[in-house]
Design a protein around this motif. Sequence first.
Motif, short mmCIF file in Angstrom:
data_model
loop_
_atom_site.label_atom_id
_atom_site.label_comp_id
_atom_site.label_asym_id
_atom_site.label_seq_id
_atom_site.Cartn_x
_atom_site.Cartn_y
_atom_site.Cartn_z
N GLU A 166 9.25 -16.25 5.97
CA GLU A 166 9.82 -15.38 5.00
C GLU A 166 9.42 -14.06 5.39
O GLU A 166 8.17 -13.76 5.23
CB GLU A 166 9.44 -15.62 3.57
CG GLU A 166 10.05 -16.97 3.28
CD GLU A 166 9.71 -17.47 1.69
OE1 GLU A 166 9.26 -16.39 0.98
OE2 GLU A 166 9.92 -18.54 1.21
N LEU A 167 10.35 -12.95 5.28
CA LEU A 167 9.95 -11.59 5.63
C LEU A 167 10.40 -10.63 4.59
O LEU A 167 11.40 -10.83 4.10
CB LEU A 167 10.44 -11.23 6.92
CG LEU A 167 10.08 -11.91 8.13
CD1 LEU A 167 10.88 -11.49 9.48
CD2 LEU A 167 8.60 -11.67 8.44
N ARG A 168 9.67 -9.74 4.03
CA ARG A 168 10.02 -9.01 2.98
C ARG A 168 10.93 -7.81 3.59
O ARG A 168 10.95 -7.52 4.89
CB ARG A 168 8.80 -8.13 2.37
CG ARG A 168 7.89 -7.51 3.35
CD ARG A 168 6.70 -6.84 2.61
NE ARG A 168 5.35 -6.40 3.35
CZ ARG A 168 4.21 -6.05 3.02
NH1 ARG A 168 4.10 -6.18 1.87
NH2 ARG A 168 3.52 -5.55 3.96
N GLU A 169 11.68 -7.42 2.65
CA GLU A 169 12.61 -6.37 3.05
C GLU A 169 12.24 -5.11 3.62
O GLU A 169 12.55 -4.49 4.63
CB GLU A 169 13.72 -6.14 1.93
CG GLU A 169 14.90 -5.12 2.37
CD GLU A 169 15.70 -4.99 1.10
OE1 GLU A 169 16.69 -3.73 1.07
OE2 GLU A 169 15.40 -5.40 0.06
N ALA A 170 11.03 -4.72 3.01
CA ALA A 170 10.67 -3.33 3.27
C ALA A 170 9.08 -3.41 2.97
O ALA A 170 8.67 -3.92 2.07
CB ALA A 170 11.22 -2.35 2.67
N VAL A 171 8.35 -2.72 3.62
CA VAL A 171 6.94 -2.22 3.48
C VAL A 171 6.73 -1.33 2.06
O VAL A 171 7.54 -0.46 2.06
CB VAL A 171 6.30 -1.41 4.46
CG1 VAL A 171 4.87 -1.42 4.25
CG2 VAL A 171 6.34 -2.51 5.71
N PRO A 172 6.05 -1.81 0.69
CA PRO A 172 6.24 -1.15 -0.11
C PRO A 172 5.63 0.42 -0.04
O PRO A 172 4.65 0.33 0.93
CB PRO A 172 5.23 -1.92 -1.12
CG PRO A 172 5.23 -3.41 -0.52
CD PRO A 172 5.47 -3.23 1.09
N ALA A 173 5.94 1.38 -0.49
CA ALA A 173 5.37 2.70 -0.43
C ALA A 173 4.11 2.52 -0.84
O ALA A 173 2.96 3.22 -0.24
CB ALA A 173 6.30 3.55 -1.67
N LEU A 174 3.55 1.86 -1.78
CA LEU A 174 2.12 1.78 -2.06
C LEU A 174 1.16 1.12 -0.97
O LEU A 174 0.07 1.28 -1.13
CB LEU A 174 1.89 0.95 -3.43
CG LEU A 174 2.51 1.57 -4.54
CD1 LEU A 174 2.28 0.51 -5.94
CD2 LEU A 174 1.76 3.01 -4.71
N ALA A 175 1.93 0.51 -0.01
CA ALA A 175 1.15 -0.12 1.05
C ALA A 175 1.12 0.64 2.38
O ALA A 175 0.54 0.43 3.25
CB ALA A 175 1.64 -1.33 1.49
N LEU A 176 1.62 1.96 2.11
CA LEU A 176 1.74 2.69 3.31
C LEU A 176 0.21 3.44 3.76
O LEU A 176 -0.44 3.68 2.76
CB LEU A 176 2.80 3.95 3.06
CG LEU A 176 4.10 3.42 2.92
CD1 LEU A 176 5.09 4.72 2.71
CD2 LEU A 176 4.62 2.85 4.17
N ALA A 177 -0.10 3.37 4.70
CA ALA A 177 -1.43 3.74 5.40
C ALA A 177 -1.39 4.77 6.43
O ALA A 177 -0.34 4.99 6.94
CB ALA A 177 -2.54 2.60 5.71
N GLY A 178 -2.47 5.41 6.64
CA GLY A 178 -2.38 6.54 7.78
C GLY A 178 -1.75 7.81 7.38
O GLY A 178 -1.57 8.59 8.58
#
Length: 350
Positions: A166-178
């Motif tokens: 199962e793969l999520r549609e998008a990386v959540p904005a709150l999980a963005l790093a760097g």
Amino acid sequence: MSASVKSNTGNFFEDFRPGQTLVHATPQTLTEGDVALYRALTGGRYAQYSSAEFAKAAGLPGLCIDPLHAFHVVFGKTVPDVSLNAVANLGYADGRFLRPVMPGDTLRAVSEVIGRKENSTGRTGVVWVRTTGLNQREEEVLSYVRWVMVNKRDPETPSAETVVPELREAVPALALAGYPAMKEWDFAASGSRHVLEDYEIGERINHVDGMTVQEAEHQTATRLYQNTAKVHFDFHGQKQSRFGKRLVYGGVVISIARSLAFNGLGNAGQILAINGGTHAGPLFAWDTIYAWSEVLDKAELSETCGALRLRLVAVKDTDPGAFAWKDSAGKYDPAVLLDFDYWAAIPRAR
């Protein structure tokens, strides 16, 4: 005298098992020479990957390796173990760029097999892997999932157990790093005045410019990443393929399309995450790449930095202003090469 078998013939579909760990060979130290060659091959003009002074003022440690360059290097490590016997690289998901890669850093790659599914023909199957790129301090610098269609060694081999992740549609904005602070941003030097607040969800941008890919260029680019896939190099062997000639590595398409996107997204040069990607059609030498983008979402990351979720569509030999993509049935237009969904950092209004 019998021939010894010491050469690597790559893994076939039957060789992959969910939970299996693949430690890939040949760590690669990246240098300022690699940076210059990558720029020469892609035409990249984003200021933070062109000027050390601009990068440091914007909150980066210095002139970093472009995130896509690091991605291609890590991807290249995986080819001998994952896709040497692949029919096609099908897609990407859940890609995250976790920290900057600097000249002098050494990257290596490890993959975990997270899924497999045999195709109905019995001759091929799809394999999913999550690949992690690590630096010389064993810090994770990036991670992504990709899936490939791989030939079976023996079509008569019984079907393998099916495991589809199962793969999520998008990386959540709150999980963005760097992402950098972006407290100082020289808009004259960056070549664009547009900030997060200037872009609207649903807006489409014609990047206007085109770039023709030649044989020597695409092979040099692919060798830069130590990608050994036969379909990109073996002219003689590919005469027997369904296309009858060499394919241009899909990563070349991604990087050139991103470079073309400078014209309209000049301040969105730093990729933070890859949400998904599809190589919708093949590219060959002497085809010309054009690109357009659509704003899918926006996010505020700090007082000075935001992020745009963008769909980057690369097309060949066609007007990018026609915005070719999919028809009403969801089938890609024949001109579409790439459908790439990603998050990029961008400064906010001062």
